[in-house]
Write an enzyme that holds these catalytic residues in place. Structure first.
Site, PDB file in Angstrom:
ATOM      1  N   ASP A  50       5.376  -5.555   9.565  1.00 46.80           N
ATOM      2  CA  ASP A  50       6.150  -4.980   9.969  1.00 46.80           C
ATOM      3  C   ASP A  50       6.316  -5.901  11.296  1.00 46.80           C
ATOM      4  OD1 ASP A  50       7.030  -3.623   8.209  1.00 46.80           O
ATOM      5  OD2 ASP A  50       6.206  -1.370   9.067  1.00 46.80           O
ATOM      6  N   THR A 104      -0.679   7.357  -0.819  1.00 52.16           N
ATOM      7  CA  THR A 104      -2.081   7.092  -1.657  1.00 52.16           C
ATOM      8  C   THR A 104      -2.508   6.239  -0.966  1.00 52.16           C
ATOM      9  OG1 THR A 104      -1.559   6.082  -3.100  1.00 52.16           O
ATOM     10  CG2 THR A 104      -0.726   8.226  -3.952  1.00 52.16           C
ATOM     11  N   ARG A 132       1.274  -1.307   0.001  1.00 50.92           N
ATOM     12  CA  ARG A 132      -0.035   0.011   0.114  1.00 50.92           C
ATOM     13  C   ARG A 132       0.456   1.186   0.111  1.00 50.92           C
ATOM     14  NH1 ARG A 132      -4.448   1.417   4.530  1.00 50.92           N
ATOM     15  NH2 ARG A 132      -2.385   2.329   5.916  1.00 50.92           N
ATOM     16  N   ASP A 192       1.668  -2.317  11.528  1.00 47.26           N
ATOM     17  CA  ASP A 192       1.291  -2.653  10.874  1.00 47.26           C
ATOM     18  C   ASP A 192       1.694  -4.559  10.871  1.00 47.26           C
ATOM     19  OD1 ASP A 192       2.647  -1.623   7.803  1.00 47.26           O
ATOM     20  OD2 ASP A 192       2.975  -3.224   8.236  1.00 47.26           O
TER      21      ASP A 192
HETATM   22  O1  LIG Z   1      -6.807  -2.133   3.250  1.00 46.46           O
HETATM   23  P1  LIG Z   1      -5.625  -1.483   3.099  1.00 46.46           P
HETATM   24  O2  LIG Z   1      -5.903  -0.060   2.634  1.00 46.46           O
HETATM   25  O3  LIG Z   1      -5.306  -1.667   1.626  1.00 46.46           O
HETATM   26  O4  LIG Z   1      -4.700  -1.787   3.500  1.00 46.46           O
HETATM   27  C1  LIG Z   1      -4.441  -3.317   3.712  1.00 46.46           C
HETATM   28  C2  LIG Z   1      -3.245  -3.848   3.380  1.00 46.46           C
HETATM   29  O5  LIG Z   1      -2.037  -3.645   4.275  1.00 46.46           O
HETATM   30  C3  LIG Z   1      -1.010  -3.803   4.995  1.00 46.46           C
HETATM   31  O6  LIG Z   1       0.247  -4.459   4.030  1.00 46.46           O
HETATM   32  P2  LIG Z   1       1.086  -3.548   3.844  1.00 46.46           P
HETATM   33  O7  LIG Z   1       0.773  -2.281   2.071  1.00 46.46           O
HETATM   34  O8  LIG Z   1       2.016  -3.168   4.704  1.00 46.46           O
HETATM   35  O9  LIG Z   1       1.808  -4.163   3.241  1.00 46.46           O
HETATM   36  P3  LIG Z   1       3.495  -5.560   3.501  1.00 46.46           P
HETATM   37  O10 LIG Z   1       2.562  -6.400   3.966  1.00 46.46           O
HETATM   38  O11 LIG Z   1       4.594  -6.066   2.818  1.00 46.46           O
HETATM   39  O12 LIG Z   1       3.553  -4.996   5.194  1.00 46.46           O
HETATM   40  C4  LIG Z   1      -2.115  -5.061   4.972  1.00 46.46           C
HETATM   41  O13 LIG Z   1      -1.445  -6.600   4.935  1.00 46.46           O
HETATM   42  C5  LIG Z   1      -3.274  -5.118   3.866  1.00 46.46           C
HETATM   43  O14 LIG Z   1      -2.520  -6.050   2.181  1.00 46.46           O
HETATM   44  O1  LIG Z   2      -3.923  -1.062  10.922  1.00 46.99           O
HETATM   45  C1  LIG Z   2      -3.497  -1.077   9.499  1.00 46.99           C
HETATM   46  C2  LIG Z   2      -3.104  -0.655   8.403  1.00 46.99           C
HETATM   47  C3  LIG Z   2      -3.656  -1.553   7.122  1.00 46.99           C
HETATM   48  N1  LIG Z   2      -1.646  -1.853   7.253  1.00 46.99           N
HETATM   49  C4  LIG Z   2      -1.848  -2.206   8.664  1.00 46.99           C
HETATM   50  O2  LIG Z   2      -1.305  -3.763   8.279  1.00 46.99           O
HETATM   51  N2  LIG Z   2      -2.280  -2.164   9.684  1.00 46.99           N
HETATM   52 MG   LIG Z   3       2.928  -3.866   6.077  1.00 46.87          MG
END
Ligand SMILES: O=P(O)(O)OC[C@H]1O[C@H](OP(=O)(O)OP(=O)(O)O)[C@H](O)[C@@H]1O
Ligand SMILES: O=c1cc[nH]c(=O)[nH]1
Ligand SMILES: [Mg+2]
Length: 210
Positions: free
Chosen positions: A204, A109, A105, A201
């Site tokens: 992370d 944006t 994400r 997150d």
């Molecule tokens: O519903 P949304 O607003 O799209 O957010 C949710 C997304 O954000 C996080 O991923 P992230 O972008 O942090 O990637 P990662 O899993 O690599 O940390 C989470 O694991 C989802 O995939």
């Molecule tokens: O709260 C949140 C939202 C998006 N992605 C995450 O990992 N945590």
């Molecule tokens: Mg993430």
């Protein structure tokens, strides 16, 4: 419109509380996500169809018994964080094939950016479960589901630990054929797109990258 199920089993809810806690470190976070994913898989497979077969036991011949029938399962974790839920589900459904959709994400944006897709060749024959701990704006889940449908997927469920109401609505609107399974429906998204109270997150915390 897709149905939303909040899996309120006490073990799921208890473990989720420790997943949420700020002081839970990477090792315990990973372990708890794995355990909750297995418990959720147990709950969401309740409606899998069974067929009757005859078997020989050490005691009798032609005993009536039941085995799973119908479509085979495919798991599709959204990278990275969805990976943390795969092993827990595989423990219960060891024959499931696993596809991967890589999305992150964009922090400015909040739009999903796809960087990887690798799926089993027979996804159109499978009942797919898309897995991601977090359903925030719903952008990532919608993009992943779209990506699967474009490649022929016909039956899809979405399984997340924690969702914001905004994300659930977005998926229901874009993909009314997809049922959603959650451990918790949280209160809101904050101005940075994080779920409140949430768990931070997920990627992370699983991988120790922050
Ligand atoms: O519903 P949304 O607003 O799209 O957010 C949710 C997304 O954000 C996080 O991923 P992230 O972008 O942090 O990637 P990662 O899993 O690599 O940390 C989470 O694991 C989802 O995939
Ligand atoms: O709260 C949140 C939202 C998006 N992605 C995450 O990992 N945590
Ligand atoms: Mg993430």
């Amino acid at each position: 419109m897709g149905k939303v199920y909040v899996l309120d089993h006490p073990l799921i809810q208890h473990k989720l509380t420790y997943i949420r806690k700020n002081e839970t470190g990477t090792k315990d976070f990973r372990q708890l996500v794995d355990e909750v994913a297995a418990l959720m898989a147990f709950e969401i497979t309740r409606d899998l169809p069974l067929e009757q077969v005859e078997i020989d036991t050490p005691v009798v011949s032609n005993a009536k018994a039941q085995v799973l029938t119908g479509k085979k399962i495919g798991l599709v974790p959204i990278l990275r964080a969805g990976l943390g839920m795969v092993d827990g589900i595989i423990k219960l459904i060891p024959a499931a094939k696993v596809g991967h959709v890589g999305l992150y994400r964009d922090p400015e944006t909040l739009q999903p950016v796809e960087y990887y897709v690798k799926l089993p060749s027979d996804i159109e024959e499978r009942e797919l479960i898309v897995i991601d701990p977090m359903l925030a704006t719903g952008g990532s889940a919608n993009e992943a589901i779209e990506s699967l449908k474009k490649r022929g997927a016909r039956q899809i469920r979405l399984m997340c630990l924690v969702a914001a109401p905004e994300g659930v609505e977005a998926v229901q609107e874009a993909h009314p054929d997809v049922d959603i399974y959650l451990a918790a429906m949280d209160e809101r998204l904050n101005e940075k797109g994080y779920i409140e109270p949430g768990l931070g997150d997920a990627g992370d915390r699983l991988f120790g990258t922050k």
